[in-house]
Design an enzyme around this catalytic site. Structure first.
Site, PDB file in Angstrom:
ATOM      1  N   CYS A 251     -85.107   6.969 -59.443  1.00 21.45           N
ATOM      2  CA  CYS A 251     -84.491   5.776 -60.043  1.00 21.45           C
ATOM      3  C   CYS A 251     -85.025   4.551 -59.296  1.00 21.45           C
ATOM      4  CB  CYS A 251     -82.960   5.861 -60.001  1.00 21.45           C
ATOM      5  SG  CYS A 251     -82.265   6.138 -58.362  1.00 21.45           S
ATOM      6  N   ARG A 256     -78.968   6.905 -58.156  1.00 20.95           N
ATOM      7  CA  ARG A 256     -78.666   7.367 -59.511  1.00 20.95           C
ATOM      8  C   ARG A 256     -79.350   8.708 -59.788  1.00 20.95           C
ATOM      9  NH1 ARG A 256     -80.528   2.190 -62.891  1.00 20.95           N
ATOM     10  NH2 ARG A 256     -81.721   1.798 -60.991  1.00 20.95           N
TER      11      ARG A 256
END
Lengths: 293, 141
Positions: A251, A256
């Site tokens: 990410c 994430r």
């Protein structure tokens, strides 16, 4: 009874490793279990002090898990000190939960795997579900007797990818998952919506990476993970990812993507999935690396 | 003048310890009061929604008979502790001042208040809250 029902619900979703998740009911019934340590990990530093699950300790991603000087995770020595401080032994089952649909909880879970603490779970639904169910919360910060956690070695290789590996992976046409927003993937924005630009000089994505924003793996209303058939539809059927092929998720800084890493590895049973925590803040600033838009 | 705001910022400046600053911020969050029904009711008018704020904060600035402004806030996200703290600080520091003075505030007060307690996703939203107050004050000058 609720405990059984909710754990059966998790078991019924068809996950490869349903034992990686526990329900809010299960946590509520283990609040005083000395073999369980509940750990809250958030992005917002004010959340835990404002209230938390009774008995839960806080592990903060910046203060506790990241090295203070260089861009890396804490040393093995610092990890054992952390475990001692929060009263954890290798036999303690650590249950992570947090804000943002367990985004940071999964990140902490992933960092714990670098040090081999596999006795770990994620509370399905995280802080959002606990709050929505109106369960008990407190401002009381618990204190646990310090433990003596044995010496460990940090082993990055099984779950962590570095830039050089990603370059080889790209050259070998390996599969990658870009879990950022579609705008970041397309290179039309250099940061998450409503987040500051952290200085990537180039926009776009790593060649051939599939765009599967991380939050598509969860049910927005209560933060729980989608069922295995729904995840199969998302990752394997729609985006063509193969569970038996080496996979790298990334990410912006690897937080994430640790959520997606968790979903692929534990819920879908991908055999070899790693998190590239250098992610776009490294790739988008590196000289000469290939980028697609 | 912005004396109350400056006093508040000076108070925060003396809290260099993270835990102490956290306690101070939480004490402000506890003072947060939602906009009264006499001013606005749900569903709130989206024109009062603060852009870029993930806590779904709303702000109103109502002119009082003496020409000063009274600020009101609503923070819809139950996890919006930082937004609630900032709402309470802005209300206590700025309500009762003329619009021309409130229009002088700048978003950099967010960094002065939150420092290490500010998280990546919160910073932009909190600065937008300050900017929204400033814009409302400018609009009614």
């Amino acid at each position: 009874m609720n405990n059984n029902r909710s754990m059966k619900d998790i078991a019924s979703r068809g996950y490869a490793h349903p034992e990686a998740l526990v329900s809010t009911d299960w946590v509520a019934e283990h609040l005083h279990d000395p073999n369980i340590r509940i750990v809250e990990s958030n992005e917002d530093l004010l959340l835990y002090p404002s209230n938390h699950i009774p008995g839960a300790v806080q592990v903060d991603w910046t203060q506790d898990l990241n090295d203070k000087i260089q861009r890396d995770y804490i040393s093995a020595k610092a990890f054992t000190a952390l475990m001692s401080r929060i009263g954890v032994t290798p036999k303690t089952t650590v249950v992570f939960y947090g804000d943002k649909n367990n985004w940071w909880a999964c990140y902490a879970f992933w960092v714990f795997q670098l040090f081999g603490h596999t006795n770990a779970r994620i509370m399905d639904g995280g802080r959002l579900k606990w709050e929505k169910e109106g369960r008990a919360m407190t401002r009381e910060v618990p204190s646990y007797a310090a433990t003596k956690y044995p010496k460990v070695t940090r082993k990055d290789a099984p779950v962590r990818a570095f830039k050089a590996q990603v370059l080889k992976h790209v050259a070998a046409k390996g599969q990658l998952v870009d879990v950022r927003s579609p705008e970041e993937y397309a290179g039309t924005r250099m940061h998450m919506p409503d987040y500051p630009n952290e200085g990537a000089l180039r926009g776009g994505h790593i060649p051939r990476a599939k765009s599967v924003p991380w939050a598509r793996a969860i049910n927005a209303e209560d933060g729980t993970f989608k069922t295995a058939p729904e995840l199969v539809e998302l990752y394997q059927k729609t985006n063509g990812l193969k569970k038996d092929k080496p996979t790298i998720a990334y990410c912006r800084i690897g937080e994430r993507s640790s959520h997606t890493w968790f979903a692929l590895k534990y819920l879908l049973g991908f055999k070899n999935v790693k998190n590239y925590d250098g992610s776009w803040t490294e790739w988008g600033n590196s000289v000469g690396v290939p980028i697609e838009k | 003048m912005l004396d109350r705001l400056h006093d508040t910022l000076e108070t925060f400046a003396t809290f260099t310890d993270t835990a102490d600053r956290t306690s101070l911020l939480l004490s402000y969050a506890d003072l947060y009061k939602e906009v009264p029904a006499s001013v606005a009711t749900r569903p709130f008018d989206r024109s009062h929604l603060v852009p870029h704020c993930e806590s779904e904060a709303y702000v109103w600035a109502n002119k009082q008979p003496d020409g000063t402004l009274k600020l009101y806030f609503a923070v819809e996200n139950p996890s919006g502790v930082s937004a609630k703290a900032l709402a309470a600080i802005l209300d206590r520091s700025l309500s009762g001042l003329p619009p021309s003075e409130i229009a002088q505030i700048t978003p950099d007060i967010v960094e002065q208040i939150f420092r290490q307690n500010i998280s990546m996703g919160k910073g932009m939203g909190l600065m937008s809250m300050v900017q929204a107050v400033r814009s409302l004050a400018k609009a009614v000058q």
